[in-house]
Design an enzyme around this catalytic site. Structure first.
Site, short mmCIF file in Angstrom:
data_model
loop_
_atom_site.label_atom_id
_atom_site.label_comp_id
_atom_site.label_asym_id
_atom_site.label_seq_id
_atom_site.Cartn_x
_atom_site.Cartn_y
_atom_site.Cartn_z
N ASP A 33 17.21 -2.70 22.14
CA ASP A 33 17.48 -2.14 20.80
C ASP A 33 16.56 -2.72 19.73
O ASP A 33 16.70 -2.41 18.55
CB ASP A 33 18.94 -2.37 20.41
CG ASP A 33 19.31 -3.85 20.37
OD1 ASP A 33 18.41 -4.70 20.61
OD2 ASP A 33 20.47 -4.16 20.08
N GLY A 34 15.65 -3.59 20.14
CA GLY A 34 14.67 -4.10 19.17
C GLY A 34 14.96 -5.50 18.67
O GLY A 34 14.14 -6.11 17.97
N ASP A 173 -11.17 -5.76 -7.52
CA ASP A 173 -10.24 -5.80 -8.67
C ASP A 173 -10.13 -7.23 -9.19
O ASP A 173 -10.69 -8.16 -8.62
CB ASP A 173 -8.86 -5.24 -8.28
CG ASP A 173 -8.24 -5.96 -7.09
OD1 ASP A 173 -8.57 -7.14 -6.86
OD2 ASP A 173 -7.43 -5.34 -6.38
N LYS A 196 -10.36 -1.97 -11.06
CA LYS A 196 -9.51 -1.03 -10.30
C LYS A 196 -8.27 -0.68 -11.12
O LYS A 196 -7.71 -1.54 -11.80
CB LYS A 196 -9.10 -1.68 -8.97
CG LYS A 196 -8.25 -0.77 -8.09
CD LYS A 196 -7.98 -1.38 -6.72
CE LYS A 196 -6.73 -2.22 -6.70
NZ LYS A 196 -6.42 -2.77 -5.37
N ARG A 198 -4.55 1.95 -10.79
CA ARG A 198 -3.80 2.81 -9.86
C ARG A 198 -3.15 3.96 -10.63
O ARG A 198 -2.63 3.76 -11.73
CB ARG A 198 -2.71 2.01 -9.13
CG ARG A 198 -3.27 1.13 -8.03
CD ARG A 198 -2.19 0.57 -7.11
NE ARG A 198 -2.77 -0.38 -6.16
CZ ARG A 198 -3.22 -0.04 -4.95
NH1 ARG A 198 -3.15 1.20 -4.55
NH2 ARG A 198 -3.73 -0.97 -4.15
N THR A 228 -3.99 -0.19 3.32
CA THR A 228 -4.31 1.21 3.67
C THR A 228 -5.81 1.44 3.73
O THR A 228 -6.27 2.46 4.24
CB THR A 228 -3.74 2.17 2.61
OG1 THR A 228 -4.38 1.89 1.36
CG2 THR A 228 -2.24 2.01 2.45
N GLY A 229 -6.58 0.53 3.13
CA GLY A 229 -8.03 0.69 3.08
C GLY A 229 -8.50 1.45 1.85
O GLY A 229 -9.71 1.54 1.59
C1 R5P Z 1 -4.13 -5.60 -4.55
O1 R5P Z 1 -4.19 -6.09 -5.66
C2 R5P Z 1 -4.65 -6.30 -3.35
O2 R5P Z 1 -5.40 -7.42 -3.71
C3 R5P Z 1 -5.46 -5.40 -2.47
O3 R5P Z 1 -6.58 -4.93 -3.21
C4 R5P Z 1 -4.66 -4.25 -2.01
O4 R5P Z 1 -3.40 -4.65 -1.64
C5 R5P Z 1 -5.34 -3.55 -0.87
O5 R5P Z 1 -4.53 -2.51 -0.45
P1 R5P Z 1 -5.12 -1.16 0.08
O6 R5P Z 1 -6.02 -1.49 1.23
O7 R5P Z 1 -3.91 -0.40 0.49
O8 R5P Z 1 -5.84 -0.50 -1.04
#
Ligand code: R5P
Length: 298
Positions: A33-34, A173, A196, A198, A228-229
């Site tokens: 079950d994990g 950032d 950067k 968001r 996520t990159g």
């Molecule tokens: C945010 O301030 C962190 O330092 C990273 O830049 C961020 O978490 C990277 O996340 P992702 O790869 O999803 O953009």
């Protein structure tokens, strides 16, 4: 002293080897079950333990395993537990960001995680390039949180060996600025910090346009983590528009969620480099020497 881990399977034994101390990994399994199953086959009366344990992937499971392991080690006689958690999850949730924006009340998960670590047997905690020390730096943790280890020198060594010419180090950032500046200065090259932001609705990052062309052929984008990159993607696009040809992406913690690798390949990133705070195919830089220094340098 004895080094113990459950999931830092390469890093922990490497530290034990550097320190010439015994290493132990308990019997470990997962029920259908994990749920995790952990069993020690001995007692630890009077022993000092150095627990080295990552918290990714599966951060909730990994954290739960740490709480259970340290509690049990103490019950089995360990006198002191020092934990090095090279990637400590939830440290991006160090503040109620929704309250700041007037949108409700978020759980500040970093507070719960740090309290649980302290309340389940860890005497002293070290992290590595942790995203935020806001919670860890609170007065109640002044004797518990011993420090955030800085891996910059390891990145400097890695890139110095490559002998890359015409290079600039880039922070995507503000959060990455100090690290990028340090790495650039030790490599004897320039550094640049991008701006950067968001999108408030989608959460997707974007980078403020650079005002001038960059006269560099090569760049290293360096950050604390690649999740996520998306941050590297938008930074790389802006750098290309500004004239940079070759891009390396470096981070301490390569979470590489879902198709992050594919996204970075799509941007023609030359190489993705991380430490072994999370052990995967990107972890080309070992933190073993940095952690061992805690004991070899006073
Ligand atoms: C945010 O301030 C962190 O330092 C990273 O830049 C961020 O978490 C990277 O996340 P992702 O790869 O999803 O953009």
């Amino acid at each position: 002293m004895r080094v113990v881990t459950i999931n830092s399977k390469l890093l922990a034994p490497a530290v034990a080897k550097e320190l010439d101390v015994e290493f132990l990994r308990p019997s470990y399994g997962t029920f259908p079950d994990g749920e995790s199953y952990i069993r020690f086959n001995r007692r630890f009366d009077g022993e000092e333990i150095l627990l080295i344990q990552t918290t990714y992937p599966h951060q909730d499971k990994r954290l739960h395993e740490i709480y259970c392991t340290t509690r049990r080690l103490k019950k089995l006689g360990a006198v002191r537990i020092t934990a090095v958690i090279p990637y400590l999850a939830y440290m991006r949730q160090h503040r109620d960001f929704s309250e700041i924006e007037g949108e409700g009340y978020e759980i500040i998960s970093a507070e719960i995680v740090v309290a649980n670590l302290r309340n389940n047997g860890i005497d002293e905690l070290y992290t590595v390039d942790v995203h935020s020390t806001e919670v860890l730096d609170k007065p109640e943790y002044s004797t518990f949180f011993k420090g955030d280890l800085d891996s910059s020198s390891l990145f400097v060594k890695y890139f110095a060996q490559k002998g890359i010419k015409n290079l600039i180090v880039v922070a995507p950032d503000d959060n990455a600025k100090a690290k990028a500046e340090k790495v650039a200065s030790k490599l004897g090259v320039n550094f640049l910090s991008l701006s950067k932001y968001r999108d408030k609705v989608t959460g997707e990052p974007d980078i403020k346009q650079l005002s001038k062309k960059l006269h560099y052929e090569n760049t290293i984008i360096i950050d604390d983590m690649i999740s996520t990159g998306d941050t590297v993607v938008v930074a790389a696009r802006e750098l290309r528009v500004s004239g940079v040809k070759n891009i390396f992406a470096a981070c301490t913690h390569a979470l590489m969620v879902n198709d992050a690798e594919r996204k970075l390949k799509g941007e023609r990133i030359l190489e993705i480099i991380s430490t072994n705070s999370i052990e995967n195919k990107f972890s080309k830089i070992s933190l073993a020497s940095l952690i061992a220094k805690l004991y070899t340098q006073s």
